[in-house]
Design a protein around this motif. Structure first.
Motif, PDB file in Angstrom:
ATOM      1  N   GLU A  65       0.827  -1.206   0.000  1.00  0.00           N
ATOM      2  CA  GLU A  65       0.000   0.000   0.000  1.00  0.00           C
ATOM      3  C   GLU A  65       0.862   1.257   0.000  1.00  0.00           C
ATOM      4  O   GLU A  65       0.544   2.255  -0.658  1.00  0.00           O
ATOM      5  N   VAL A  66       1.958   1.223   0.754  1.00  0.00           N
ATOM      6  CA  VAL A  66       2.876   2.367   0.802  1.00  0.00           C
ATOM      7  C   VAL A  66       3.453   2.633  -0.585  1.00  0.00           C
ATOM      8  O   VAL A  66       3.534   3.777  -1.044  1.00  0.00           O
ATOM      9  N   GLU A  68       0.819   4.180  -2.805  1.00  0.00           N
ATOM     10  CA  GLU A  68       0.601   5.583  -2.452  1.00  0.00           C
ATOM     11  C   GLU A  68       1.705   6.458  -3.038  1.00  0.00           C
ATOM     12  O   GLU A  68       1.467   7.600  -3.433  1.00  0.00           O
ATOM     13  N   THR A  92       4.216  10.677   0.285  1.00  0.00           N
ATOM     14  CA  THR A  92       2.947  10.302   0.903  1.00  0.00           C
ATOM     15  C   THR A  92       1.928  11.416   0.706  1.00  0.00           C
ATOM     16  O   THR A  92       2.286  12.571   0.467  1.00  0.00           O
ATOM     17  N   ASP A  93       0.636  11.049   0.813  1.00  0.00           N
ATOM     18  CA  ASP A  93      -0.428  12.001   0.507  1.00  0.00           C
ATOM     19  C   ASP A  93      -0.389  13.246   1.386  1.00  0.00           C
ATOM     20  O   ASP A  93      -0.514  14.363   0.908  1.00  0.00           O
ATOM     21  N   LYS A 114      -4.123  15.197  -1.013  1.00  0.00           N
ATOM     22  CA  LYS A 114      -5.495  14.718  -1.198  1.00  0.00           C
ATOM     23  C   LYS A 114      -6.245  14.824   0.115  1.00  0.00           C
ATOM     24  O   LYS A 114      -6.044  14.021   1.017  1.00  0.00           O
TER      25      LYS A 114
END
Length: 296
Positions: A11-12, A15, A277-278, A295
């Motif tokens: 997942e990282v 992202e 990262t977001d 985001k």
């Protein structure tokens, strides 16, 4: 059997994908200093972050200081440390120690970068006339061999980037007549970033970033348009020691650097967390023509 930790890692990476796509090929100046330099493990994390950026297509440049290490050596040599408005009063004796210490720090960073499989070359502001300075006299006060940058010749930086090498710069410059000067590391990083039209300038500091409420560490502002900063200064949200840092960021943005970040270098892998990262972990300053990327 796939473990949850493995899925979390995937997942990282997912992202990070849009950031890698958007910023691939970007020139990024990382100002490395503060408490992150005192801890060897944090130093390794910073260089690992920069090496990873290099290996996935970014063009990183490191500008480092060494103030705390200089102070340690001055104390060891029984040489008095004095400051004027946060600037080290630099006698000839202090300058000799500063050049020695910064050169040693530079060599250590190069060796670790090369151990990770990336090429790095150490340079000072004297090399190829990268940083030309004049004697800095704040408010007319003579503080010794402290330089104010008057000209940046970025050709050596461009040459190293073209040769697929990470430039690692330490802030000693000259006046063109054979006299060297100590330079504030933040000032050197900003001037280099402006001269090469860097896409990003990252300051690793001992603070989290800009807080909406200076007394609430949870009120970190992730992104700030330049037009929003003046209002925060007027309202007192940005004041004290944070003010000169923010003004330095604003000047870099006005001079063409697309994004400037303040982040906490005491956090392991803070560079990766901010860039890939977001939400990031610091504050990104962006000009009013750039779109936000966080985001919400």
């Amino acid at each position: 059997m796939v473990l949850k930790n493995d899925l979390d890692k995937a997942e990282v990476l997912i992202e990070a994908l849009p950031y890698i796509q958007r910023f691939n090929g970007n020139v990024i100046v990382v100002k490395y200093g503060g408490s992150a330099m005192k801890d060897e493990s944090l130093m390794h994390h910073v260089i690992e972050d920069v090496a990873l950026m290099k290996l996935i297509g970014f063009k990183p440049i490191i500008v480092h200081g060494g103030g705390k290490e200089i102070s340690r050596w001055l104390e060891k040599l029984d040489i008095k440390s004095e400051f004027y408005n946060g600037l080290r009063i630099t006698t000839k004796e202090v300058l000799d120690v500063a050049e020695m210490v910064l050169g040693k720090v530079n060599s250590d960073l190069i060796m670790f970068a090369q151990s990770l499989g990336v090429n790095a070359v150490g340079i000072s502001g004297i090399d190829s006339h990268l940083l030309t300075v004049e004697k800095h006299k704040p408010e007319g006060t003579d503080i010794g061999f402290v330089g104010q940058i008057t000209k940046v010749n970025p050709e050596i930086i461009f040459k190293l980037l073209d040769d697929d090498v990470i430039p690692i710069v330490y802030p000693i410059g000259s006046d063109g007549e054979g006299q060297s000067y100590n330079i504030n590391g933040d000032h050197a990083a900003a001037e280099i970033a402006k001269a090469i039209h860097a896409d990003k300038l990252l300051y690793l500091t001992d603070i989290a970033g800009v807080l909406m409420d200076p007394d609430d560490p949870q009120s970190l502002i992730s992104e700030l348009y330049t037009s929003e900063v003046e209002e925060l200064i007027k309202n007192g949200n940005i004041s004290g020691g944070m003010l000169p840092k923010v003004e330095n960021c604003m000047e870099s943005i006005r001079s063409g650097v697309k994004r400037v970040h303040i982040l906490d270098g005491r956090i392991p892998h803070s560079v990766l967390l901010e860039v890939f990262t977001d939400k990031g972990i610091g504050t990104a300053f962006i000009n009013d023509q750039e779109g936000r990327f966080f985001k919400k």
